[in-house]
Design an enzyme around this catalytic site. Structure first.
Site, short mmCIF file in Angstrom:
data_model
loop_
_atom_site.label_atom_id
_atom_site.label_comp_id
_atom_site.label_asym_id
_atom_site.label_seq_id
_atom_site.Cartn_x
_atom_site.Cartn_y
_atom_site.Cartn_z
N LYS A 36 0.81 -1.22 0.00
CA LYS A 36 0.00 0.00 0.00
C LYS A 36 0.83 1.26 0.00
O LYS A 36 0.34 2.33 -0.35
CB LYS A 36 -0.96 0.00 1.19
CG LYS A 36 -0.27 0.15 2.53
CD LYS A 36 -1.27 -0.01 3.66
CE LYS A 36 -0.60 0.23 4.99
NZ LYS A 36 -1.29 -0.44 6.09
N ARG A 131 -7.65 0.18 17.07
CA ARG A 131 -8.07 0.38 15.68
C ARG A 131 -9.03 -0.79 15.41
O ARG A 131 -9.99 -0.93 16.16
CB ARG A 131 -6.87 0.46 14.73
CG ARG A 131 -7.22 1.24 13.45
CD ARG A 131 -6.06 1.38 12.48
NE ARG A 131 -5.77 0.14 11.78
CZ ARG A 131 -4.83 0.04 10.83
NH1 ARG A 131 -4.11 1.07 10.49
NH2 ARG A 131 -4.62 -1.11 10.22
C1 LIG Z 1 -0.42 -1.18 6.66
C2 LIG Z 1 -0.72 -2.44 7.34
C3 LIG Z 1 0.30 -3.36 7.56
C4 LIG Z 1 1.74 -3.08 7.19
O1 LIG Z 1 2.30 -2.14 8.06
P1 LIG Z 1 3.84 -1.74 7.99
O2 LIG Z 1 4.09 -0.97 9.22
O3 LIG Z 1 4.03 -0.96 6.75
O4 LIG Z 1 4.62 -3.01 7.96
C5 LIG Z 1 -0.03 -4.56 8.17
N1 LIG Z 1 -1.31 -4.82 8.54
C6 LIG Z 1 -2.31 -3.96 8.34
C7 LIG Z 1 -3.70 -4.31 8.77
C8 LIG Z 1 -2.05 -2.73 7.73
O5 LIG Z 1 -3.06 -1.87 7.53
#
Ligand SMILES: *Cc1c(COP(=O)(O)O)cnc(C)c1O
Length: 355
Positions: A36, A131
């Site tokens: 993302k 969250r």
């Molecule tokens: C963005 C996200 C991740 C990845 O997070 P990083 O800190 O970039 O490794 C993992 N799980 C969820 C649910 C996320 O939204």
């Protein structure tokens, strides 16, 4: 050359994946590659796959659609809870999604049945970060309701920490997730093969060998892109923190005072700016503004230059200590994760790839 540009070193991204897999594999932790941060760009995703990533994950269906087209054989995961309006696309594009809510799970089941597919589900449990996720007290009730749903496979439990609340992953909170998994398995006579223990913030705990052994999946974006764990932002040994470099050019250099002349009201963003009088300094204007990248996401690579501030299209820097910097000079920046996200998603920042 089109500026500003972000230069993406694909070899360094592949190397970072290898570093993280070497940390994770001794503990039987599978690393899911999170895309993302770069709009699911297939070139960068391919660099992840080259490092041994076997599943890609994104929070946006638009990005997952790009990935599905580029890598039809690679299983995909939806990270953000699907909305009721998204269940059909979720089933069409992904093998697995993170979920927490009965109404959506019921709709996902219907969508899967309609498409004659089985869709895998990881139930998110809120272990305190506030969250997404069902509260632990209500987990058993939810599991009881979703087990009979056709077209869905409850693959396991997951947690996300250090995102909203900044709660640090620990042996205790991850251990509680493992205990909840065991409790569900016992109560319902099922097996939950996946326990998804979070994001790049769990990497530090994994390095120290303190992630409970049943945790067998992490979803990693930042760690791969920045080469760091995400609690103290320490670089992982052998990983690269400069896989992404932002470059932009100087438009103007003049000697000017550091205090604006006139009475100070709001700037373009409704903020009342503050100034420190350092006398007259050589100031450069860089063609890089908040439409390109958030200012606090930028780290100037040349320590002699200092950022004063920015507006939509301009970044103002002190270049007094760097006499060779002139109009047309290109200034390079490292990016923190916020900066990376901004630069990769801005249509004004050109993407250039090196190998
Ligand atoms: C963005 C996200 C991740 C990845 O997070 P990083 O800190 O970039 O490794 C993992 N799980 C969820 C649910 C996320 O939204």
């Amino acid at each position: 050359m089109s500026l500003p540009e972000i230069v993406v070193d694909l070899t360094k991204i592949t190397k970072n994946v290898e570093v993280i897999r070497r940390i994770a594999e001794p503990y039987n932790v599978d690393v899911v590659g999170v895309t993302k941060g770069f709009l699911g760009d297939p070139k960068i995703a391919a660099a992840m796959l080259a490092g041994g990533i076997r599943m890609l994950a994104d929070s946006r269906l638009e990005n997952l659609a790009r990935l599905k087209l580029a890598f039809p054989e690679t299983p995909l995961m939806l990270l953000r809870l699907p909305g009721l309006s998204q269940v059909d696309d979720t089933v069409a594009l992904t093998e697995v999604s993170l979920n927490s809510t009965w109404e959506v799970l019921q709709a996902l089941s219907q969508a899967a049945l309609k498409r004659h597919k089985t869709h895998r589900v990881i139930l998110m449990v809120d272990m305190g970060d506030l969250r997404e996720g069902v509260w632990p007290d209500e987990l058993s009730q939810l599991v009881a309701r979703i087990l009979p749903l056709k077209g869905l496979i409850l693959e396991g439990l997951g947690v996300n920490l250090a995102c909203y609340g900044g709660v640090i992953p620990t042996t205790e909170n991850l251990g509680q997730l493992v205990e909840l998994s065991a409790a569900m398995e016992k109560e319902f006579g099922i097996s939950l093969p996946v326990i998804s223990g979070g994001n790049s913030a769990t990497l530090a705990l994994l390095q120290s060998g303190n992630v409970p052994s049943r945790i067998n999946q992490l979803r990693i974006g930042e760690g791969i892109l920045q080469g760091t764990e995400a609690v103290n932002r320490h670089r992982l040994p052998g990983a690269f923190s400069d896989a992404f470099i932002l470059r932009a050019e100087i438009l103007e250099i003049y000697n000017k005072p550091t205090m604006p002349i006139g009475s100070i009201g709001q700037n373009a963003f409704g903020e009342i700016p503050m100034f420190l009088d350092k006398g007259w300094r050589k100031r450069g204007i860089i063609a890089l503004g908040r439409q390109d990248v958030p200012t606090d996401g930028l780290i100037i690579r040349d320590a002699r230059l200092k950022i004063y501030g920015s507006s939509s299209d301009h970044l103002i820097v002190d270049v007094t200590e760097a006499p060779e910097v002139t109009v047309g000079s290109v200034v390079e920046f490292d990016l923190n994760y916020g900066g990376l996200l901004g630069a990769m998603t801005s249509p004004y920042v050109h993407k250039r790839y090196i190998y």
